[in-house]
Structures are given as structure tokens and as C-alpha cells.
Design a protein around this motif. Structure first.
Motif, PDB file in Angstrom:
ATOM      1  N   PHE A 301       0.837  -1.193   0.000  1.00 11.74           N
ATOM      2  CA  PHE A 301       0.000   0.000   0.000  1.00 11.74           C
ATOM      3  C   PHE A 301       0.879   1.252   0.000  1.00 11.74           C
ATOM      4  CE2 PHE A 301      -2.360  -3.023   2.933  1.00 11.74           C
ATOM      5  CZ  PHE A 301      -3.200  -3.512   1.940  1.00 11.74           C
ATOM      6  N   THR A 302       0.328   2.354  -0.470  1.00  9.54           N
ATOM      7  CA  THR A 302       1.023   3.621  -0.297  1.00  9.54           C
ATOM      8  C   THR A 302       0.858   4.054   1.161  1.00  9.54           C
ATOM      9  OG1 THR A 302      -0.933   4.937  -0.848  1.00  9.54           O
ATOM     10  CG2 THR A 302       0.526   4.305  -2.681  1.00  9.54           C
ATOM     11  N   PRO A 303       1.842   4.745   1.709  1.00  6.24           N
ATOM     12  CA  PRO A 303       1.683   5.249   3.080  1.00  6.24           C
ATOM     13  C   PRO A 303       0.433   6.101   3.243  1.00  6.24           C
ATOM     14  CG  PRO A 303       3.969   5.445   2.386  1.00  6.24           C
ATOM     15  CD  PRO A 303       3.187   5.030   1.174  1.00  6.24           C
ATOM     16  N   ALA A 304       0.096   6.868   2.178  1.00  4.22           N
ATOM     17  CA  ALA A 304      -1.083   7.733   2.241  1.00  4.22           C
ATOM     18  C   ALA A 304      -2.365   6.910   2.362  1.00  4.22           C
ATOM     19  CB  ALA A 304      -1.150   8.628   1.003  1.00  4.22           C
ATOM     20  N   SER A 305      -2.408   5.750   1.696  1.00 11.08           N
ATOM     21  CA  SER A 305      -3.638   4.947   1.750  1.00 11.08           C
ATOM     22  C   SER A 305      -3.815   4.295   3.115  1.00 11.08           C
ATOM     23  CB  SER A 305      -3.646   3.897   0.636  1.00 11.08           C
ATOM     24  OG  SER A 305      -2.613   2.947   0.813  1.00 11.08           O
ATOM     25  N   VAL A 306      -2.719   3.926   3.772  1.00 16.87           N
ATOM     26  CA  VAL A 306      -2.819   3.376   5.129  1.00 16.87           C
ATOM     27  C   VAL A 306      -3.306   4.451   6.096  1.00 16.87           C
ATOM     28  CG1 VAL A 306      -1.546   2.348   7.038  1.00 16.87           C
ATOM     29  CG2 VAL A 306      -1.037   1.647   4.692  1.00 16.87           C
ATOM     30  N   ALA A 307      -2.689   5.630   5.996  1.00 19.90           N
ATOM     31  CA  ALA A 307      -3.124   6.743   6.849  1.00 19.90           C
ATOM     32  C   ALA A 307      -4.568   7.117   6.546  1.00 19.90           C
ATOM     33  CB  ALA A 307      -2.206   7.940   6.649  1.00 19.90           C
ATOM     34  N   GLY A 308      -4.918   7.104   5.254  1.00 17.62           N
ATOM     35  CA  GLY A 308      -6.273   7.444   4.848  1.00 17.62           C
ATOM     36  C   GLY A 308      -7.310   6.479   5.371  1.00 17.62           C
ATOM     37  N   THR A 309      -6.939   5.204   5.482  1.00 18.99           N
ATOM     38  CA  THR A 309      -7.847   4.200   6.033  1.00 18.99           C
ATOM     39  C   THR A 309      -8.205   4.534   7.481  1.00 18.99           C
ATOM     40  OG1 THR A 309      -6.978   2.467   4.579  1.00 18.99           O
ATOM     41  CG2 THR A 309      -8.094   1.754   6.594  1.00 18.99           C
ATOM     42  N   VAL A 310      -7.207   4.949   8.247  1.00 17.58           N
ATOM     43  CA  VAL A 310      -7.453   5.324   9.643  1.00 17.58           C
ATOM     44  C   VAL A 310      -8.319   6.582   9.723  1.00 17.58           C
ATOM     45  CG1 VAL A 310      -6.374   5.985  11.830  1.00 17.58           C
ATOM     46  CG2 VAL A 310      -5.291   4.255  10.376  1.00 17.58           C
ATOM     47  N   PHE A 322     -20.428   8.142   7.012  1.00 14.86           N
ATOM     48  CA  PHE A 322     -20.292   6.869   6.300  1.00 14.86           C
ATOM     49  C   PHE A 322     -19.416   7.073   5.070  1.00 14.86           C
ATOM     50  CE2 PHE A 322     -21.508   3.635   3.237  1.00 14.86           C
ATOM     51  CZ  PHE A 322     -21.502   2.492   4.023  1.00 14.86           C
ATOM     52  N   PRO A 323     -18.414   6.226   4.845  1.00 17.27           N
ATOM     53  CA  PRO A 323     -17.490   6.429   3.722  1.00 17.27           C
ATOM     54  C   PRO A 323     -18.156   6.205   2.368  1.00 17.27           C
ATOM     55  CG  PRO A 323     -17.023   4.366   4.871  1.00 17.27           C
ATOM     56  CD  PRO A 323     -18.028   5.079   5.701  1.00 17.27           C
ATOM     57  N   THR A 324     -18.116   7.218   1.528  1.00 24.87           N
ATOM     58  CA  THR A 324     -18.629   7.119   0.164  1.00 24.87           C
ATOM     59  C   THR A 324     -17.479   6.823  -0.781  1.00 24.87           C
ATOM     60  OG1 THR A 324     -18.295   9.471  -0.272  1.00 24.87           O
ATOM     61  CG2 THR A 324     -20.411   8.822   0.715  1.00 24.87           C
ATOM     62  N   GLU A 325     -17.812   6.502  -2.017  1.00 31.08           N
ATOM     63  CA  GLU A 325     -16.766   6.260  -3.013  1.00 31.08           C
ATOM     64  C   GLU A 325     -15.902   7.506  -3.205  1.00 31.08           C
ATOM     65  OE1 GLU A 325     -16.535   5.622  -7.815  1.00 31.08           O
ATOM     66  OE2 GLU A 325     -18.042   4.455  -6.721  1.00 31.08           O
ATOM     67  N   ALA A 326     -16.541   8.662  -3.259  1.00 35.40           N
ATOM     68  CA  ALA A 326     -15.801   9.905  -3.478  1.00 35.40           C
ATOM     69  C   ALA A 326     -14.877  10.218  -2.295  1.00 35.40           C
ATOM     70  CB  ALA A 326     -16.774  11.056  -3.695  1.00 35.40           C
ATOM     71  N   SER A 327     -15.389  10.088  -1.080  1.00 31.39           N
ATOM     72  CA  SER A 327     -14.570  10.410   0.086  1.00 31.39           C
ATOM     73  C   SER A 327     -13.445   9.391   0.267  1.00 31.39           C
ATOM     74  CB  SER A 327     -15.429  10.477   1.347  1.00 31.39           C
ATOM     75  OG  SER A 327     -15.981   9.218   1.665  1.00 31.39           O
ATOM     76  N   THR A 328     -13.730   8.118  -0.037  1.00 39.11           N
ATOM     77  CA  THR A 328     -12.693   7.099   0.073  1.00 39.11           C
ATOM     78  C   THR A 328     -11.587   7.340  -0.946  1.00 39.11           C
ATOM     79  OG1 THR A 328     -14.296   5.464   0.869  1.00 39.11           O
ATOM     80  CG2 THR A 328     -12.234   4.618  -0.036  1.00 39.11           C
TER      81      THR A 328
END
Length: 364
Positions: A301-310, A322-328
Motif C-alpha cells: 500500500f502507499t503510506p497515504a492509503s494506510v493513513a487514509g484508512t485510519v 459513512f465512507p462514500t466512493e468519493a470520500s474514500t
């Protein structure tokens, strides 16, 4: 070595207890971790009222039994196609397991070098039958020869689980927990995969699937399998938000682990299913060999995607967003490889554990 999810859970309990006693009781607690750490994280979220949400990454979420069954399928396929005398279970020592692994990989790598012959063809079929990914972080898996090279590299991971790690698990559980008795290997390839391989090399899927399926099946030790089923895992009872991240091509923890959790939650009901967002990262359509491709490999994963998941999890828990496609897409980052169109696959068809089960009839 082995499956140490229970120890991870105990460590998390101890950490939470220490923090609460010595510092302060936290307002929110999020659990997260990779691989078996993802299993521990999700299990804690289901069984501890102090967990507010969980972010399991590239996890073996389907549990010990199913993940070691699928590893057995790979070893069994290697035995039938390349290494007839290969021992599959009940290793007498770690040294025996290591020697078995070395010899198996020697034969697998020799087959991969036969790029335009039988060796590559057998590996391509093995990948479909045993659900071994046809891409790695650095191998795009183009064509039969490219797929064979990537599948051989991924077998380096899967066969380690089914030999060296299996020895540790057998010692832990008191016997072999895995089986392929009754497994229908013909049901594994998808329609798209069947069409693709038949177009490239007509007839090889049925030819080598038949060879694999005729092998003598391996029954589990029932007491060991019972013990495996009782190890901490992930049920369908989701109580708090669950935001996961998984690569599409992961030999260590196949992406169908996510599908297994979703299927379990669907059986429980909509309330459980609505608490799950399982995000999949896919690699570029055309990658160059040697370049690291996000979306293939274990936890690439990119570091940004791991941080973004949190962050996604935090916004959901803290603010009810609630996470939408756009916000995710935004929070995982433009280079994450996030694939909102990915359709989660069910866990591959598995054993019946019935000794008398007939070998299924091949279909093209």
C-alpha cells in the motif's frame, strides 16, 4: 511461526489495561494491523466493548482453517504436477519441512524456466486451481510465460505456509488441521479465467486440472481441525465500523479473505453488513517487470492509503460520516490504486471432509 492470533489479542488486552490504569481511560480505541494482526484487530472489535472501530490490513480474515486448506491445495497441486513424492502434512521435524520446501521450489522454478512449454502451462493452471495470484509487486504476469513466473514467485510464499509454517501449526494444534477431501477443483476458475486460458492454450485447463484432481486426497486430523476452528477468528457479528484494505493479488492472504467476512456478515443481516467497508487496491493494467506495482503483493500500500484508512475509520466513528466512493478515493490518495468497482469474490470452494466423496467430473 504458526498462528499466534491469541497471543496478539492477549497483548492488546494487556496494553489497554495498562493504559487505562496508568494513564487514562481512552475515549476511543481503534485496532489495526496486517496479516494475522488484522485477524486479531477484527476479533477484538467484535469481542471487546472498549474497541470503537477496526482497520484490518491485508488480513487472513477467513481464519486459520480455510487459509491453511488453501495452502494445502497449492502444495497438493505441486505434488501432482511436479513432485510426486512430496510430503504434504505431518512433518516429523522442522528440518523435514524445510527440505520439502526447498525441493518443491526447485521443481517449481525449473517449471517456470520452461516459459513456452509444459512447465509454464502447468503453473498457469495451478494458479487457477489453487488460487495462487498471477501477479506480484514486481511481476505483471503477462501471458502464460509471465503468469508462470509470477505464480512460481508466489508459490515461494504459499508453499512456505504449507510446509515450514504448517509444521509449527501442527505442533501447536497436535496434528494436521487441513483437508482437501471432496474439494471441487474444477469449480475454482471463474468464467472469465476459463475463457482466457482456453483462448491462449486450448485444453490445458481440463488436462492438468484432471491430473491434480485425481491425486489421493488429504484428510485432516479431526481433533486438530476442531482446535483450528476454535482459534480466534472473525465472525459475521460486526458491532463497530470496519474499514479494511487489501491488494487484489496477494499470495500471503488471498483477497477472498475479505469476501469471506462479507459473506459471514450477510448471513447475520444488514446491520452487520452496513458496518463493513472492504477496500481493494488493484495494480495498473500494464506494469513493467521490476517496477513495484501497488495492488499486487502482500500489503503493498502507499503510506497515504494506510493513513487514509485510519482517517476514514475515525470520521465514521467520531462523526458518523459513512465512507462514500468519493470520500474514500480522496482520503486514500490519488496514487493508492483504490478500485471502487471491484466485486468481492466468495471464498473458494473447499473440502467436505467426507472420505467417500467422489472426484468431480471435469468440465471445459
Amino acid at each position: 511461526l504458526g498462528w499466534r492470533v491469541d497471543e496478539q489479542i492477549q497483548a492488546a488486552d494487556a496494553l489497554y489495561g495498562y493504559f487505562s490504569d496508568k494513564i487514562a481511560k481512552p475515549d476511543r480505541v481503534y485496532t489495526w494491523g496486517p496479516s494475522t494482526g488484522a485477524v486479531a484487530s477484527a476479533n477484538l472489535a467484535q469481542n471487546r466493548d472498549w474497541v470503537s472501530g477496526t482497520a484490518p490490513l491485508c488480513g487472513n480474515l477467513a481464519g486459520l482453517t480455510r487459509n491453511y486448506d488453501i495452502a494445502l491445495d497449492a502444495a497438493f497441486s505441486v505434488q501432482q504436477l511436479f513432485y510426486p513424492e512430496m510430503k504434504l502434512v505431518n512433518y516429523r521435524s522442522l528440518a523435514e519441512a524445510k527440505d520439502t520446501y526447498k525441493e518443491a521450489m526447485k521443481r517449481v522454478n525449473a517449471a517456470a524456466k520452461d516459459q513456452y512449454g509444459v512447465g509454464a502451462q502447468k503453473l498457469a493452471v495451478l494458479g487457477l486451481i489453487a488460487v495462487v495470484p498471477s501477479k506480484t509487486a514486481t511481476l505483471p504476469g503477462a501471458g502464460i510465460a509471465g503468469q508462470a513466473k509470477a505464480i512460481a514467485a508466489n508459490l515461494g510464499i504459499v508453499l512456505a505456509r504449507s510446509t515450514v509454517d504448517r509444521y509449527a501449526v501442527e505442533q501447536q494444534l497436535g496434528g494436521n488441521p487441513s483437508s482437501n477431501v471432496g474439494t471441487d477443483y474444477y469449480a475454482r476458475p471463474t468464467k472469465v479465467e476459463i475463457e482466457k486460458i482456453n483462448k491462449s492454450k486450448p485444453g490445458i485447463l481440463v488436462k492438468y486440472a484432471k491430473v491434480i484432481s485425481k491425486g489421493k486426497r488429504v484428510p485432516a486430523d479431526e481433533s486438530a481441525r476442531t482446535a483450528a476452528n476454535e482459534t480466534p477468528g472473525v465472525s459475521g457479528q460486526q458491532k463497530v465500523p470496519f474499514v479494511s484494505l487489501h491488494t487484489e493479488y496477494d499470495a500471503d492472504a488471498i483477497v477472498q479473505n475479505e469476501g469471506a467476512v462479507i459473506a459471514a456478515a450477510n448471513q447475520v443481516g444488514n446491520d452487520s453488513r452496513r458496518l463493513i467497508q472492504a477496500n481493494v487496491i488493484s495494480p495498473p493494467l500494464f506494469g513493467k517487470e521490476g517496477e513495484v506495482n501497488i495492488g499486487a503483493g502482500h500489503c503493498t500500500f502507499t503510506p497515504a492509503s494506510v493513513a487514509g484508512t485510519v482517517v476514514i475509520l475515525d470520521k465514521w466513528v467520531r462523526n458518523g460520516q459513512f465512507p462514500t466512493e468519493a470520500s474514500t478515493t480522496e482520503l486514500l490518495g490519488p496514487d493508492s490504486g483504490y478500485n471502487p468497482a471491484y466485486l468481492h469474490l466468495k471464498w473458494p470452494t473447499g473440502p467436505t471432509q467426507t472420505e467417500s466423496s467422489p472426484t468431480p467430473t471435469p468440465t471445459q
